[in-house]
Design an enzyme around this catalytic site. Structure first.
Site, PDB file in Angstrom:
ATOM      1  N   SER A 130      38.471  50.483  32.745  1.00  0.00           N
ATOM      2  CA  SER A 130      37.898  49.462  33.017  1.00  0.00           C
ATOM      3  C   SER A 130      38.759  48.008  32.385  1.00  0.00           C
ATOM      4  O   SER A 130      39.722  48.033  32.599  1.00  0.00           O
ATOM      5  CB  SER A 130      36.470  49.547  32.675  1.00  0.00           C
ATOM      6  OG  SER A 130      35.648  48.537  33.118  1.00  0.00           O
ATOM      7  N   TYR A 144      38.922  40.800  41.294  1.00  0.00           N
ATOM      8  CA  TYR A 144      39.413  41.655  40.126  1.00  0.00           C
ATOM      9  C   TYR A 144      38.011  42.158  39.380  1.00  0.00           C
ATOM     10  O   TYR A 144      37.908  43.432  39.181  1.00  0.00           O
ATOM     11  CB  TYR A 144      40.166  41.074  39.225  1.00  0.00           C
ATOM     12  CG  TYR A 144      40.648  42.019  37.851  1.00  0.00           C
ATOM     13  CD1 TYR A 144      41.506  43.126  38.073  1.00  0.00           C
ATOM     14  CD2 TYR A 144      40.201  41.599  36.649  1.00  0.00           C
ATOM     15  CE1 TYR A 144      41.736  43.947  36.880  1.00  0.00           C
ATOM     16  CE2 TYR A 144      40.363  42.265  35.606  1.00  0.00           C
ATOM     17  CZ  TYR A 144      41.320  43.510  35.745  1.00  0.00           C
ATOM     18  OH  TYR A 144      41.485  44.258  34.675  1.00  0.00           O
ATOM     19  N   LYS A 148      35.972  45.753  38.634  1.00  0.00           N
ATOM     20  CA  LYS A 148      35.829  46.463  37.305  1.00  0.00           C
ATOM     21  C   LYS A 148      34.385  46.724  36.995  1.00  0.00           C
ATOM     22  O   LYS A 148      34.000  47.587  36.404  1.00  0.00           O
ATOM     23  CB  LYS A 148      36.580  45.573  36.241  1.00  0.00           C
ATOM     24  CG  LYS A 148      38.326  45.659  36.417  1.00  0.00           C
ATOM     25  CD  LYS A 148      38.506  47.195  35.930  1.00  0.00           C
ATOM     26  CE  LYS A 148      40.088  47.207  36.359  1.00  0.00           C
ATOM     27  NZ  LYS A 148      40.616  48.649  36.230  1.00  0.00           N
TER      28      LYS A 148
END
Length: 269
Positions: A130, A144, A148
């Site tokens: 992660s 992004y 994550k």
């Protein structure tokens, strides 16, 4: 002898982890989009093979090649990924899909491909890379951070799902690392006509400059991955880098307004 399969093993965290586990006597299946570019194949008990996490056929072929060579996969490291930053309006739908296909769907497909072998043996570990960006966000990181945060959630859910079958799930959260994340692994979108977002882009540059002033090495993350893979307890999340510890501790201690204000303060000159 235990066997590790790594995605995105051509450089950075993936390559450092391949070398770390190989040094401990593990078999390593080092996968990447361009195997010809890797020098890992010269090492004994290392299989370098092509794998693109957005290509289902390559996933199946790489997993089968690993099983054929070593007989089992004890540890899957889902490491492949990249960062897409910029105003949401600047991204085409294709680029949005590419970010999620790589960082989320690819990770799920990889895990799904390996699980039958682990389930049959009632043994195995899945380590998902992660980021501090899976717990906190920075400006222009809608895509992004979205991926994550998804990795964090799906990993925690899989932890419940797989634990009764003898399969462990671990999450590793690196901070700023000396890798190619800001180079070929970085997709920045900015439409010059979207001038309203220019101040945010400048603020992001200042923020990243401050946060990345003392990045950790990929080897630091590889060591945390080693610890996560071999930890006998039930710890789910492992941080990598002092900055990760500091920022994530602060996020837990502060309410939303206080933490966001502290991030905004780092964006100023």
């Amino acid at each position: 002898m235990n066997t590790l399969l790594i995605t995105g093993a051509s450089s950075g965290i993936g390559k450092a982890t391949a070398l770390r586990f190989h040094a401990e006597g593990w078999n390593v299946i080092a996968t990447m989009r361009d195997p010809a570019s890797s020098d890992l194949a010269s090492l004994e008990n290392v299989l370098v093979t092509r794998l693109d996490v957005t290509d289902s056929a390559s996933i199946s072929a790489a997993v089968q090649a690993g099983i054929d060579r070593f007989g089992a996969i004890d540890l899957l490291l889902n490491n492949a990924g990249y960062g897409a930053y910029g105003p949401l309006e600047a991204f085409s739908t294709d680029r949005i899909r590419r970010q999620f296909d790589t960082n989320v769907i690819g990770l799920l497909e990889m895990t799904k491909a390996v699980l039958p072998y682990m389930r049959a043996r009632r043994s195995g570990t899945v380590v998902n890379i992660s980021s501090i960006g899976g717990q906190i966000t920075f400006p222009l990181g809608t895509l992004y951070h979205g991926t994550k945060f998804a990795v964090e959630g799906l990993s925690e859910a899989l932890h419940y799902e797989l634990e009764p079958l003898g399969i462990r799930v671990r999450i590793v959260e690196p901070g700023m690392i000396k890798t190619d994340f800001g180079g070929r692994s970085f997709d920045f979108a900015m439409d010059e006509s979207l001038t309203d977002y220019a101040p945010a882009a400048e603020a992001m540059g200042r923020l990243f400059g401050k946060l990345s002033s003392e990045p950790s090495s990929p080897e630091v993350v590889a060591e945390v991955i080693w610890q996560a893979a071999n930890d006998p307890g039930d710890q789910l999340r492992f941080r990598a880098g002092q900055d990760a510890t500091d920022l994530l501790d602060r996020r837990k201690e502060q309410d939303d307004a206080s933490f966001i204000s502290s991030i905004k303060a780092l964006m100023t000159d």
